[in-house]
Design a protein around this motif. Structure first.
Motif, PDB file in Angstrom:
ATOM      1  N   HIS A  47      45.648  35.673  40.022  1.00  0.00           N
ATOM      2  CA  HIS A  47      44.571  35.611  41.024  1.00  0.00           C
ATOM      3  C   HIS A  47      43.198  35.673  40.361  1.00  0.00           C
ATOM      4  O   HIS A  47      42.871  36.666  39.710  1.00  0.00           O
ATOM      5  N   HIS A  49      38.911  33.641  40.429  1.00  0.00           N
ATOM      6  CA  HIS A  49      37.959  32.685  41.002  1.00  0.00           C
ATOM      7  C   HIS A  49      37.073  32.115  39.896  1.00  0.00           C
ATOM      8  O   HIS A  49      35.869  32.403  39.854  1.00  0.00           O
ATOM      9  N   LYS A 221      46.120  30.793  50.455  1.00  0.00           N
ATOM     10  CA  LYS A 221      45.596  32.160  50.396  1.00  0.00           C
ATOM     11  C   LYS A 221      44.936  32.552  51.705  1.00  0.00           C
ATOM     12  O   LYS A 221      44.240  31.746  52.323  1.00  0.00           O
ATOM     13  N   HIS A 320      45.992  41.970  45.228  1.00  0.00           N
ATOM     14  CA  HIS A 320      45.336  43.280  45.007  1.00  0.00           C
ATOM     15  C   HIS A 320      46.254  44.458  45.351  1.00  0.00           C
ATOM     16  O   HIS A 320      45.800  45.605  45.343  1.00  0.00           O
ATOM     17  N   ASP A 374      41.150  38.588  39.108  1.00  0.00           N
ATOM     18  CA  ASP A 374      40.147  38.485  40.174  1.00  0.00           C
ATOM     19  C   ASP A 374      38.757  38.187  39.603  1.00  0.00           C
ATOM     20  O   ASP A 374      37.746  38.638  40.154  1.00  0.00           O
TER      21      ASP A 374
END
Ligand code: ZN
Length: 438
Positions: A47, A49, A221, A320, A374
């Motif tokens: 995960h 970005h 997601k 998470h 993340d």
């Protein structure tokens, strides 16, 4: 060796020894042996970005103004260590003058390296491949290294959202971005307006999922916890169709009507995720923003979905890992189709505390937990690059510490510890997407 000494050796081997509640004096040495071996394991980042700070497609939402926990503030000195490690940053603070050096260095490298820029970051950190959870993919990310996970929430907000937006300052940031995302899916599917019949709306959703999959997406997601409760009721198709057909071309549904519609759409997307082999990623922890509602987003709210046998062919990745309800979350991973991801938790917590989360998870369902950074471009200076570094360092050190304690306490051998490390950092996540990632 006499017989007694032989027996003593046997019973002191981990497989015969009684476990101990405290690590022994060897724990530091075991940590020192494990960490360099853990650093050599090529990782899969489940995960993240990745992207530049000026790229609006990095996420389908944006951070509202609000409190930031200590470690995520730009005063965190670890971020200077990150800039030093990745870019040879020569200063020990981010004063505006010094920060200019870092911005210039990144600009120069971007120009030189093009599509290789972010692949270089992965190489430096030994990440073999990573998820790019983004609104849309960027042409500056090499598809061989970055796999797309798109956002599916916007299908739940097709009506007049005045009341939804007015709820608080966070929603004023989020809901217009959901509307924008829905319009992008409509443009992708050549729809100038939403269909008037519910069956056609569901077909539009399915075509979008299928087309995204053809474009290379490996999962869908949800960050729905930012926008509403994650308690989902179980309405009938007729109830959802009734709300849709009354409000698709105008008017504001009551909150109850809107939720009824959304609850059906969420379950429809989850079902389609099973049929299409398109795993479902769900934000399941605390989130940014002062109005993020902890009890309404508690990971246990989703237990009724995860344990529903109608969705047993859908794979769920609980992004998470439910933090701060991580102790409860691990028991959801008892289901064969449920996995937990540790991203964000390893940044919110320092490694000394994150170690406790990992240790409890490793002691419960070690084959169901996955690593993620993340990473996110907070701003021009503190980019996705530095947050990649922080996520990787935190996870590796906490993992080595958790495993070292487990070895020292007689729970596992060092060989087993390394096997568990491979699972967490790479194998467990890769196994979810056979033939699609490596
Ligand atoms: Zn994220």
């Amino acid at each position: 060796m006499n017989r007694l000494a032989f027996i003593f050796l046997l019973i002191s081997a981990p497989s015969f020894a009684q476990t101990r509640p405290l690590p022994g004096p060897d724990v530091q040495q075991i940590y020192n042996r494990l960490l360099p071996q853990i650093e050599k394991i090529p990782m899969f980042d489940h995960h993240a970005h990745p992207g530049f700070a000026d790229d609006p497609d990095v996420d389908a939402m944006a951070s509202p103004p609000g409190s930031v926990p200590l470690r995520e503030r730009d005063t965190n000195p670890e971020l200077i260590a990150a800039a030093k490690a990745l870019f040879g940053y020569p200063y020990s603070d981010f004063s505006p003058d010094h920060a200019k050096w870092l911005v210039a260095k990144k600009t120069e490298l971007k120009k030189q390296r093009g599509q290789q820029y972010f692949s270089d970051i992965l190489d430096q950190l030994n990440i073999e491949q990573g998820v790019a959870n983004r609104a849309m993919m960027a042409d500056y990310l090499d598809p061989k290294r970055f796999v797309w996970v798109f956002f599916a929430d916007s299908f739940m907000w097709p009506f007049n959202n005045e009341r939804e937006t007015a709820r608080n300052a966070d929603q004023q940031v989020y809901i217009p971005l959901q509307e924008k995302m829905l319009h992008r899916w409509m443009a992708q599917e050549n729809l100038s307006k939403l269909p008037s019949h519910f069956a056609d709306y569901l077909a539009f959703i399915t075509h979008t999922l299928e087309d995204n999959q053809k474009k290379g997406a490996i999962a869908q997601k949800f960050e729905v916890a930012y926008f509403r409760t994650t308690r989902f009721s179980d309405p009938t198709r007729e109830q959802a169709a009734d709300v849709y057909e009354r409000f698709v071309s105008g008017g504001i549904p009551t909150e109850r009507e809107y939720r009824t519609f959304q609850d059906y759409i969420f379950r429809y997307l989850v079902t389609e995720g099973g049929r299409l082999h398109l795993p479902v990623h769900i934000h399941s922890a605390v989130g940014v923003g002062d109005y993020f509602n902890l009890s309404e987003s508690n990971i246990l709210n989703l237990e009724s979905i995860l344990r529903d046998t109608r969705y047993s062919s859908t794979i769920f990745a609980m992004i998470h890992g439910g933090y701060p309800y991580d102790r409860q979350a691990i028991w959801l991973a008892a289901l064969k189709n449920v996995f937990l991801d540790t991203s964000e938790t390893e940044i919110l917590l320092y490694p000394s505390e994150f170690k406790h989360v990992l240790k409890q998870w490793l002691e419960t369902f070690p084959d169901k937990i996955t690593f993620g950074t993340d990473c996110f471009p907070y701003n021009e200076v503190l980019g996705a690059e530095e947050s990649y570094w922080l996520g990787v360092q935190s996870s590796r050190t906490a993992l080595a510490a958790a495993l070292a304690e487990m070895v020292s306490e007689g729970e596992i051998t060092e060989a087993q510890a390394l096997h568990l490390a491979h699972g967490y950092l790479h194998d467990n996540a890769v196994g979810i997407y056979p033939g699609k990632v490596h």
